[in-house]
Scaffold this active site. Structure first.
Site, PDB file in Angstrom:
ATOM      1  N   ARG A   1       9.331  -7.041 -12.261  1.00 41.40           N
ATOM      2  CA  ARG A   1       7.960  -7.095 -11.748  1.00 41.40           C
ATOM      3  C   ARG A   1       7.602  -8.496 -11.243  1.00 41.40           C
ATOM      4  O   ARG A   1       7.654  -9.464 -11.999  1.00 41.40           O
ATOM      5  CB  ARG A   1       6.958  -6.667 -12.827  1.00 41.40           C
ATOM      6  CG  ARG A   1       5.531  -6.599 -12.288  1.00 41.40           C
ATOM      7  CD  ARG A   1       4.524  -6.123 -13.323  1.00 41.40           C
ATOM      8  NE  ARG A   1       3.188  -6.006 -12.724  1.00 41.40           N
ATOM      9  CZ  ARG A   1       2.338  -7.032 -12.610  1.00 41.40           C
ATOM     10  NH1 ARG A   1       2.664  -8.218 -13.075  1.00 41.40           N
ATOM     11  NH2 ARG A   1       1.159  -6.853 -12.035  1.00 41.40           N
TER      12      ARG A   1
ATOM     13  N   LYS B   1       0.126   4.403   6.143  1.00 42.79           N
ATOM     14  CA  LYS B   1       0.030   5.516   5.186  1.00 42.79           C
ATOM     15  C   LYS B   1       0.679   5.139   3.854  1.00 42.79           C
ATOM     16  O   LYS B   1       1.758   5.620   3.509  1.00 42.79           O
ATOM     17  CB  LYS B   1       0.656   6.773   5.804  1.00 42.79           C
ATOM     18  CG  LYS B   1       0.138   8.071   5.184  1.00 42.79           C
ATOM     19  CD  LYS B   1       0.496   9.244   6.070  1.00 42.79           C
ATOM     20  CE  LYS B   1       0.232  10.581   5.422  1.00 42.79           C
ATOM     21  NZ  LYS B   1      -1.139  10.848   5.025  1.00 42.79           N
TER      22      LYS B   1
ATOM     23  N   ARG C   1       5.544   7.828  12.676  1.00 40.24           N
ATOM     24  CA  ARG C   1       4.510   7.144  11.895  1.00 40.24           C
ATOM     25  C   ARG C   1       5.100   6.524  10.636  1.00 40.24           C
ATOM     26  O   ARG C   1       4.678   5.450  10.214  1.00 40.24           O
ATOM     27  CB  ARG C   1       3.363   8.102  11.546  1.00 40.24           C
ATOM     28  CG  ARG C   1       2.188   7.358  10.913  1.00 40.24           C
ATOM     29  CD  ARG C   1       0.981   8.239  10.705  1.00 40.24           C
ATOM     30  NE  ARG C   1       1.264   9.349   9.814  1.00 40.24           N
ATOM     31  CZ  ARG C   1       0.463  10.394   9.637  1.00 40.24           C
ATOM     32  NH1 ARG C   1      -0.680  10.470  10.301  1.00 40.24           N
ATOM     33  NH2 ARG C   1       0.784  11.362   8.812  1.00 40.24           N
TER      34      ARG C   1
ATOM     35  N   GLU D   1     -13.466   8.282   8.425  1.00 38.20           N
ATOM     36  CA  GLU D   1     -12.693   9.530   8.351  1.00 38.20           C
ATOM     37  C   GLU D   1     -12.935  10.177   6.991  1.00 38.20           C
ATOM     38  O   GLU D   1     -13.696   9.654   6.174  1.00 38.20           O
ATOM     39  CB  GLU D   1     -11.203   9.264   8.570  1.00 38.20           C
ATOM     40  CG  GLU D   1     -10.600   8.302   7.558  1.00 38.20           C
ATOM     41  CD  GLU D   1      -9.135   7.965   7.819  1.00 38.20           C
ATOM     42  OE1 GLU D   1      -8.411   8.767   8.441  1.00 38.20           O
ATOM     43  OE2 GLU D   1      -8.704   6.893   7.361  1.00 38.20           O
TER      44      GLU D   1
HETATM   45  N1  PDD Z   1      -3.391  13.155   4.559  1.00 42.36           N
HETATM   46  N2  PDD Z   1      -6.652  10.397   7.332  1.00 42.36           N
HETATM   47  C1  PDD Z   1      -6.200  10.219   6.080  1.00 42.36           C
HETATM   48  C2  PDD Z   1      -6.836   9.170   5.245  1.00 42.36           C
HETATM   49  C3  PDD Z   1      -5.161  11.026   5.571  1.00 42.36           C
HETATM   50  O1  PDD Z   1      -4.714  10.833   4.320  1.00 42.36           O
HETATM   51  C4  PDD Z   1      -4.597  12.032   6.399  1.00 42.36           C
HETATM   52  C5  PDD Z   1      -3.474  12.900   5.942  1.00 42.36           C
HETATM   53  C6  PDD Z   1      -5.110  12.180   7.711  1.00 42.36           C
HETATM   54  C7  PDD Z   1      -4.563  13.214   8.674  1.00 42.36           C
HETATM   55  O2  PDD Z   1      -3.266  12.873   9.116  1.00 42.36           O
HETATM   56  P1  PDD Z   1      -2.232  13.997   9.550  1.00 42.36           P
HETATM   57  O3  PDD Z   1      -2.908  14.819  10.582  1.00 42.36           O
HETATM   58  O4  PDD Z   1      -1.092  13.236  10.084  1.00 42.36           O
HETATM   59  O5  PDD Z   1      -1.924  14.801   8.314  1.00 42.36           O
HETATM   60  C8  PDD Z   1      -6.114  11.340   8.140  1.00 42.36           C
HETATM   61  C9  PDD Z   1      -2.291  13.924   4.041  1.00 42.36           C
HETATM   62  C10 PDD Z   1      -2.255  15.329   4.519  1.00 42.36           C
HETATM   63  C11 PDD Z   1      -2.266  13.805   2.533  1.00 42.36           C
HETATM   64  O6  PDD Z   1      -2.501  12.708   2.065  1.00 42.36           O
HETATM   65  O7  PDD Z   1      -1.983  14.784   1.829  1.00 42.36           O
END
Ligand code: PDD
Length: 284
Positions: free
Chosen positions: A99, A147, A51, A179
């Site tokens: 910047r 992410k 990912r 979510e």
């Molecule tokens: N967060 N959705 C969002 C918006 C997230 O930030 C996360 C994870 C998940 C779950 O993804 P995974 O199962 O791969 O952890 C879904 C992490 C844990 C964080 O920001 O701390």
């Protein structure tokens, strides 16, 4: 005191520093991953690595560290910090440059930072009690499958939940749950079907989501990957969230209304148990 990884070096917390010109700091121009640690070993490192590469490609960044080297770094951090249970946070940014909204030259050195954080993941009060959640408008950008480190809206949403006496928020676009602020969201219908939003740019493709859905399949529980409304959630038999730091966490209340009996449901509890069991088996 912890030892932090910064660009190839392991430094004490007070010496672990990055430039004020870092694009992660100025533009939130970076990607992160959170990998959970049980028994001093990493859960689903491969999934997190894949990912990371995908997220970076989506923002036109190339990871110039090999998977084996990244794994070795994660292991070094575990050993150097004697971490048995918790997580490793990893962040890669486009690096430090004057910047400018335009990206710096591609050969600009990226910033790679990683640190450990202790957390009791298996024995969790929240898992015993279950979470209370509220629903809020999803005001994040349109690439939630990437992410990135721009987490201000999820952070504001979490604070809004806390100010209302809840634990977390589920976000909504066009009246449908996407979510949680930092987790994937699920309900269990009265017919015993697990419903969770289908993968799209509107949600993060959770590594825990994939593993937990596999556990559910193995248990022969029916799964529907589709959108659902807060009303459907309020009338569901059970609800839960998943993430690397919560595993499977029951949800017992939505917008002040109890879900099912208002206590952690049997499917969420079973999935949590099996997910932890499987994770311990496959941890590296
Ligand atoms: N967060 N959705 C969002 C918006 C997230 O930030 C996360 C994870 C998940 C779950 O993804 P995974 O199962 O791969 O952890 C879904 C992490 C844990 C964080 O920001 O701390």
């Amino acid at each position: 005191m912890r030892e932090i990884y910064v660009n190839g070096q392991y430094l004490s917390e007070e010496n672990a520093k990055v430039s004020v010109f870092d694009r992660g700091f100025l533009f939130a121009d970076g990607i992160y991953e959170v990998t959970s640690v049980l028994d001093g070993r990493l859960i689903d490192f491969d999934g997190h690595f894949e990912r990371l590469e995908r997220s970076m490609a989506a923002i036109e960044m190339k990871l110039d560290i090999k998977k084996e080297a990244l794994l070795e770094m994660h292991r070094q951090l575990l050993v150097r910090n004697s971490l048995n249970e918790g997580l490793i946070y990893l962040q890669v940014t486009r690096g430090a440059a004057e910047r400018d909204f335009a990206f710096p030259p591609v050969n600009t050195k990226k910033t790679i930072v990683a640190f450990t954080q202790e957390k009791s993941l298996i024995k969790s009060k929240d898992a015993k009690r279950g979470l209370k959640i509220i629903t809020l408008e999803d005001m994040r950008w349109g690439m939630c499958d990437v992410k990135t480190v721009q987490l201000l809206y999820p952070s504001l949403a979490k604070m809004q939940a806390k100010s209302q006496g809840a634990d977390d928020a589920w976000l909504m676009r066009d009246g449908l749950i996407t979510e949680g602020t930092s987790n994937n969201a699920y309900i269990v219908t009265n017919e015993g079907v697990i419903v969770t939003r289908d993968l799209s740019p509107q949600i993060l493709s959770g590594i825990t989501r994939k593993a937990v859905l596999q556990c559910a399949k193995d248990l022969q529980i029916k799964i529907e990957e589709r959108a659902f409304t807060p009303e459907e959630a309020a009338n569901a038999k059970e609800a839960f969230v998943t993430s690397a730091t919560t595993f499977v966490m029951p949800v017992i209340e939505i917008d002040g209304k109890a879900i099912g009996k208002g206590e952690p449901g049997p499917i969420a509890k079973k999935l949590r148990e099996i997910y932890i069991e499987e994770s311990l088996k496959s941890a590296i």
